[in-house]
Design a protein around this motif. Structure first.
Motif, PDB file in Angstrom:
ATOM      1  N   UNK A 112      73.814  65.337 -11.915  1.00 57.91           N
ATOM      2  CA  UNK A 112      75.159  64.867 -12.215  1.00 57.91           C
ATOM      3  C   UNK A 112      75.027  63.378 -12.485  1.00 57.91           C
ATOM      4  N   UNK A 113      75.522  62.911 -13.634  1.00 56.74           N
ATOM      5  CA  UNK A 113      75.467  61.504 -13.991  1.00 56.74           C
ATOM      6  C   UNK A 113      76.898  61.032 -14.242  1.00 56.74           C
TER       7      UNK A 113
ATOM      8  N   UNK B 269      72.084  68.679 -17.303  1.00 54.24           N
ATOM      9  CA  UNK B 269      72.806  67.506 -16.827  1.00 54.24           C
ATOM     10  C   UNK B 269      74.294  67.681 -17.090  1.00 54.24           C
ATOM     11  N   UNK B 270      75.089  67.443 -16.067  1.00 51.62           N
ATOM     12  CA  UNK B 270      76.538  67.310 -16.210  1.00 51.62           C
ATOM     13  C   UNK B 270      76.820  65.820 -16.167  1.00 51.62           C
ATOM     14  N   UNK B 271      77.667  65.344 -17.069  1.00 53.56           N
ATOM     15  CA  UNK B 271      77.970  63.923 -17.072  1.00 53.56           C
ATOM     16  C   UNK B 271      79.435  63.705 -17.407  1.00 53.56           C
ATOM     17  N   UNK B 272      79.920  62.541 -17.019  1.00 51.80           N
ATOM     18  CA  UNK B 272      81.299  62.176 -17.303  1.00 51.80           C
ATOM     19  C   UNK B 272      81.440  60.671 -17.278  1.00 51.80           C
TER      20      UNK B 272
ATOM     21  N   UNK C 268      74.834  48.121 -11.797  1.00 53.34           N
ATOM     22  CA  UNK C 268      75.321  47.582 -13.069  1.00 53.34           C
ATOM     23  C   UNK C 268      75.047  48.569 -14.194  1.00 53.34           C
ATOM     24  N   UNK C 269      75.729  48.367 -15.305  1.00 50.35           N
ATOM     25  CA  UNK C 269      75.507  49.228 -16.473  1.00 50.35           C
ATOM     26  C   UNK C 269      75.977  50.638 -16.238  1.00 50.35           C
TER      27      UNK C 269
ATOM     28  N   UNK D 144      75.986  56.038 -19.409  1.00 44.33           N
ATOM     29  CA  UNK D 144      76.050  57.439 -18.968  1.00 44.33           C
ATOM     30  C   UNK D 144      75.310  58.315 -19.978  1.00 44.33           C
ATOM     31  N   UNK D 145      75.618  58.122 -21.258  1.00 47.78           N
ATOM     32  CA  UNK D 145      74.983  58.926 -22.310  1.00 47.78           C
ATOM     33  C   UNK D 145      73.471  58.740 -22.331  1.00 47.78           C
ATOM     34  N   UNK D 146      73.011  57.497 -22.251  1.00 44.39           N
ATOM     35  CA  UNK D 146      71.574  57.231 -22.290  1.00 44.39           C
ATOM     36  C   UNK D 146      70.861  57.910 -21.118  1.00 44.39           C
ATOM     37  N   UNK D 147      71.405  57.757 -19.932  1.00 39.88           N
ATOM     38  CA  UNK D 147      70.786  58.361 -18.744  1.00 39.88           C
ATOM     39  C   UNK D 147      70.798  59.879 -18.844  1.00 39.88           C
ATOM     40  N   UNK D 148      71.942  60.454 -19.189  1.00 35.25           N
ATOM     41  CA  UNK D 148      72.058  61.906 -19.295  1.00 35.25           C
ATOM     42  C   UNK D 148      71.155  62.458 -20.399  1.00 35.25           C
ATOM     43  N   UNK D 149      71.142  61.820 -21.554  1.00 36.72           N
ATOM     44  CA  UNK D 149      70.321  62.301 -22.672  1.00 36.72           C
ATOM     45  C   UNK D 149      68.833  62.235 -22.353  1.00 36.72           C
ATOM     46  N   UNK D 150      68.411  61.175 -21.676  1.00 39.13           N
ATOM     47  CA  UNK D 150      66.997  61.066 -21.327  1.00 39.13           C
ATOM     48  C   UNK D 150      66.613  62.133 -20.302  1.00 39.13           C
ATOM     49  N   UNK D 151      67.461  62.378 -19.314  1.00 35.49           N
ATOM     50  CA  UNK D 151      67.174  63.435 -18.342  1.00 35.49           C
ATOM     51  C   UNK D 151      67.137  64.804 -19.025  1.00 35.49           C
TER      52      UNK D 151
END
Length: 79
Positions: free
Chosen positions: A3-4, A69-72, A48-49, A55-62
């Motif tokens: 979850x991100x 990955x669930x993200x919001x 930070x950040x 959110x997109x960068x972290x979720x896409x890389x995972x």
């Protein structure tokens, strides 16, 4: 699975569903991006950040590492 999401108290949170999700690759990516493990919430956090692009960068890389990955973009608030 991760979850991100942004969190008002912790910044950007990347929470694994289980310890099986914490591979050397996922941990290396997260620590390389400035995340640290938070025992209080059992998740990686970065103060930070935490905007939509982060959110997109972290979720896409995972996801690229083979994880679901669930993200919001909006913080999850407690009732």
């Amino acid at each position: 699975m991760f979850l991100v999401v942004p969190d008002p108290a912790h910044g950007l949170v990347a929470a694994p569903e289980s310890s099986d999700d914490l591979t050397p690759e996922t941990e290396g990516f997260l620590t390389g991006q400035g995340f640290t493990w938070n025992d209080e919430i059992d998740a990686y956090t970065r103060p930070t950040g935490h905007g939509p692009a982060d959110v997109d960068h972290t979720a896409d890389t995972l996801r690229g590492l083979g994880l679901y990955v669930f993200s919001g973009y909006r913080p999850l608030l407690k009732d």
